[in-house]
Scaffold this active site. Structure first.
Site, PDB file in Angstrom:
ATOM      1  N   ASP A 165      27.247  62.563  39.242  1.00 21.77           N
ATOM      2  CA  ASP A 165      28.145  63.508  39.907  1.00 21.77           C
ATOM      3  C   ASP A 165      28.825  64.473  38.949  1.00 21.77           C
ATOM      4  O   ASP A 165      28.960  64.208  37.760  1.00 21.77           O
ATOM      5  CB  ASP A 165      29.238  62.746  40.663  1.00 21.77           C
ATOM      6  CG  ASP A 165      30.231  62.089  39.709  1.00 21.77           C
ATOM      7  OD1 ASP A 165      29.789  61.326  38.835  1.00 21.77           O
ATOM      8  OD2 ASP A 165      31.442  62.378  39.825  1.00 21.77           O
ATOM      9  N   LYS A 194      28.441  54.361  41.488  1.00 23.32           N
ATOM     10  CA  LYS A 194      27.562  54.832  42.512  1.00 23.32           C
ATOM     11  C   LYS A 194      26.345  55.570  41.955  1.00 23.32           C
ATOM     12  O   LYS A 194      25.410  55.891  42.676  1.00 23.32           O
ATOM     13  CB  LYS A 194      28.338  55.817  43.419  1.00 23.32           C
ATOM     14  CG  LYS A 194      29.539  55.175  44.112  1.00 23.32           C
ATOM     15  CD  LYS A 194      30.353  56.237  44.897  1.00 23.32           C
ATOM     16  CE  LYS A 194      31.469  56.676  43.998  1.00 23.32           C
ATOM     17  NZ  LYS A 194      32.658  57.221  44.594  1.00 23.32           N
ATOM     18  N   GLY A 195      26.407  55.837  40.661  1.00 26.42           N
ATOM     19  CA  GLY A 195      25.398  56.710  40.046  1.00 26.42           C
ATOM     20  C   GLY A 195      23.965  56.219  40.117  1.00 26.42           C
ATOM     21  O   GLY A 195      23.026  57.009  40.049  1.00 26.42           O
ATOM     22  N   LYS A 213      21.647  58.896  26.682  1.00 23.45           N
ATOM     23  CA  LYS A 213      22.123  60.002  25.847  1.00 23.45           C
ATOM     24  C   LYS A 213      21.984  59.618  24.384  1.00 23.45           C
ATOM     25  O   LYS A 213      22.381  58.515  23.987  1.00 23.45           O
ATOM     26  CB  LYS A 213      23.584  60.317  26.161  1.00 23.45           C
ATOM     27  CG  LYS A 213      23.745  61.312  27.286  1.00 23.45           C
ATOM     28  CD  LYS A 213      25.163  61.842  27.377  1.00 23.45           C
ATOM     29  CE  LYS A 213      25.327  62.579  28.696  1.00 23.45           C
ATOM     30  NZ  LYS A 213      26.705  62.970  28.959  1.00 23.45           N
ATOM     31  N   ARG A 218      25.673  64.292  43.838  1.00 28.64           N
ATOM     32  CA  ARG A 218      24.872  63.082  43.594  1.00 28.64           C
ATOM     33  C   ARG A 218      23.568  63.111  44.389  1.00 28.64           C
ATOM     34  O   ARG A 218      22.600  62.452  44.034  1.00 28.64           O
ATOM     35  CB  ARG A 218      25.648  61.830  44.012  1.00 28.64           C
ATOM     36  CG  ARG A 218      26.851  61.498  43.147  1.00 28.64           C
ATOM     37  CD  ARG A 218      27.369  60.120  43.518  1.00 28.64           C
ATOM     38  NE  ARG A 218      28.718  59.851  43.042  1.00 28.64           N
ATOM     39  CZ  ARG A 218      29.002  59.367  41.829  1.00 28.64           C
ATOM     40  NH1 ARG A 218      28.031  59.119  40.975  1.00 28.64           N
ATOM     41  NH2 ARG A 218      30.244  59.126  41.476  1.00 28.64           N
ATOM     42  N   PHE A 259      26.121  67.543  29.442  1.00 28.40           N
ATOM     43  CA  PHE A 259      26.604  67.006  30.715  1.00 28.40           C
ATOM     44  C   PHE A 259      25.582  67.329  31.788  1.00 28.40           C
ATOM     45  O   PHE A 259      25.160  68.472  31.946  1.00 28.40           O
ATOM     46  CB  PHE A 259      27.969  67.579  31.088  1.00 28.40           C
ATOM     47  CG  PHE A 259      28.552  66.898  32.294  1.00 28.40           C
ATOM     48  CD1 PHE A 259      29.266  65.712  32.160  1.00 28.40           C
ATOM     49  CD2 PHE A 259      28.343  67.406  33.574  1.00 28.40           C
ATOM     50  CE1 PHE A 259      29.768  65.051  33.275  1.00 28.40           C
ATOM     51  CE2 PHE A 259      28.847  66.757  34.695  1.00 28.40           C
ATOM     52  CZ  PHE A 259      29.564  65.579  34.543  1.00 28.40           C
ATOM     53  N   ASP A 298      25.700  56.125  28.071  1.00 24.26           N
ATOM     54  CA  ASP A 298      26.374  57.153  27.277  1.00 24.26           C
ATOM     55  C   ASP A 298      27.143  56.471  26.137  1.00 24.26           C
ATOM     56  O   ASP A 298      26.544  56.114  25.124  1.00 24.26           O
ATOM     57  CB  ASP A 298      27.280  57.973  28.217  1.00 24.26           C
ATOM     58  CG  ASP A 298      27.914  59.175  27.550  1.00 24.26           C
ATOM     59  OD1 ASP A 298      27.595  59.443  26.384  1.00 24.26           O
ATOM     60  OD2 ASP A 298      28.743  59.850  28.199  1.00 24.26           O
ATOM     61  N   ASP A 346      22.458  54.706  36.068  1.00 24.44           N
ATOM     62  CA  ASP A 346      21.943  56.063  35.917  1.00 24.44           C
ATOM     63  C   ASP A 346      21.779  56.457  34.457  1.00 24.44           C
ATOM     64  O   ASP A 346      20.760  56.956  34.044  1.00 24.44           O
ATOM     65  CB  ASP A 346      22.838  57.072  36.669  1.00 24.44           C
ATOM     66  CG  ASP A 346      24.326  56.909  36.353  1.00 24.44           C
ATOM     67  OD1 ASP A 346      24.687  56.047  35.536  1.00 24.44           O
ATOM     68  OD2 ASP A 346      25.142  57.656  36.942  1.00 24.44           O
TER      69      ASP A 346
HETATM   70  P1  IMP Z   1      29.507  55.154  29.423  1.00 23.42           P
HETATM   71  O1  IMP Z   1      30.397  54.054  29.871  1.00 23.42           O
HETATM   72  O2  IMP Z   1      30.203  56.147  28.527  1.00 23.42           O
HETATM   73  O3  IMP Z   1      28.179  54.702  28.845  1.00 23.42           O
HETATM   74  O4  IMP Z   1      29.217  56.033  30.673  1.00 23.42           O
HETATM   75  C1  IMP Z   1      28.431  55.638  31.676  1.00 23.42           C
HETATM   76  C2  IMP Z   1      28.830  56.296  32.967  1.00 23.42           C
HETATM   77  O5  IMP Z   1      29.433  57.572  32.767  1.00 23.42           O
HETATM   78  C3  IMP Z   1      27.576  56.544  33.761  1.00 23.42           C
HETATM   79  O6  IMP Z   1      27.300  55.471  34.602  1.00 23.42           O
HETATM   80  C4  IMP Z   1      27.907  57.809  34.513  1.00 23.42           C
HETATM   81  O7  IMP Z   1      28.493  57.477  35.744  1.00 23.42           O
HETATM   82  C5  IMP Z   1      28.910  58.531  33.663  1.00 23.42           C
HETATM   83  N1  IMP Z   1      28.290  59.628  32.895  1.00 23.42           N
HETATM   84  C6  IMP Z   1      27.943  59.632  31.600  1.00 23.42           C
HETATM   85  N2  IMP Z   1      27.404  60.807  31.244  1.00 23.42           N
HETATM   86  C7  IMP Z   1      27.400  61.578  32.351  1.00 23.42           C
HETATM   87  C8  IMP Z   1      26.926  62.923  32.636  1.00 23.42           C
HETATM   88  O8  IMP Z   1      26.404  63.669  31.784  1.00 23.42           O
HETATM   89  N3  IMP Z   1      27.092  63.353  33.912  1.00 23.42           N
HETATM   90  C9  IMP Z   1      27.660  62.592  34.890  1.00 23.42           C
HETATM   91  N4  IMP Z   1      28.092  61.344  34.680  1.00 23.42           N
HETATM   92  C10 IMP Z   1      27.970  60.834  33.418  1.00 23.42           C
HETATM   93 MG    MG Z   2      27.859  55.432  36.761  1.00 22.61          MG
END
Ligand code: IMP
Ligand code: MG
Length: 186
Positions: A159, A43-44, A131, A165, A152, A103, A100
């Site tokens: 969220d 949903k981000g 990030k 959000r 974070f 990471d 969004d």
């Molecule tokens: P990844 O799969 O580790 O790249 O993470 C991606 C998802 O993790 C994003 O779509 C976000 O929903 C969530 N996410 C990553 N970092 C943050 C943060 O700092 N705050 C909130 N949600 C995060």
């Molecule tokens: Mg997300």
């Protein structure tokens, strides 16, 4: 409901808006005369998508994919579950995945590979935030709004425990801190 008074604002609504206008321009320029479908990751990405598409003057389609990988943890659980499949036929289309934040790369790495199965002409990635961390899965974002250190953040789609959000800005949460106005769940 407790009122939110945020101090640690990282990006203001104006900064976000200005950057997104630039991103829309760059995307529109690159995809001129192409059959573009934006696939936004729920949903981000919802606030970002809504602001990103507003500036487009060419015809485009958008759709959503639902995946979960984070749960209530601040660090990724490492598993990606498909919760909502796309509903548009993307065969032969130019797809731009909108999320969004990039990471660990698990989510977008998984989504990109998944969408390839439908035979799109191309799949690229657009994120508002990236990030600056070592990726678990090697994924390259083709369009990036802002690069941020390993902190974070929440707001503008992102969220903290499923809340915040809706905030029009992005704020930073320090280690061990909870957002102002947070309601402690039983
Ligand atoms: P990844 O799969 O580790 O790249 O993470 C991606 C998802 O993790 C994003 O779509 C976000 O929903 C969530 N996410 C990553 N970092 C943050 C943060 O700092 N705050 C909130 N949600 C995060
Ligand atoms: Mg997300």
């Amino acid at each position: 409901m407790n009122k939110i008074e945020i101090e640690n604002v990282l990006f203001s609504p104006e900064e976000i808006r200005d950057r997104i206008v630039q991103m829309t321009g760059a995307i529109e320029n690159d995809y001129r005369h192409q059959d573009l479908v934006l696939v936004a990751v729920l949903k981000g990405s919802v606030l970002f998508l809504a602001d990103l598409v507003r500036g487009f003057s060419c015809p485009l389609a958008f759709d959503f994919i639902g995946v979960s990988s984070y749960g209530y943890s601040r660090t990724s659980l490492g598993v990606v579950n498909l919760e909502k499949e796309i509903s548009i036929n993307i065969r032969g289309k130019d797809v731009l995945v909108v999320d969004d934040i990039l990471d660990s790369g698990r989510t977008l790495g998984w989504v990109k590979e998944h969408l390839q199965k439908f035979g799109p002409r191309s799949v690229k990635i657009c994120v508002l935030l990236e990030k600056e961390v070592e990726r678990v899965i090697e994924v390259k974002a083709d369009y990036v709004g802002f690069k941020i250190p390993n902190v974070f953040i929440y707001g503008y789609g992102l969220d903290y425990r499923d809340r915040y959000r809706h905030l029009p800005y992005i704020a930073k949460l320090e280690e061990g801190e909870v957002p102002p106005g947070d309601i402690v769940d039983e």
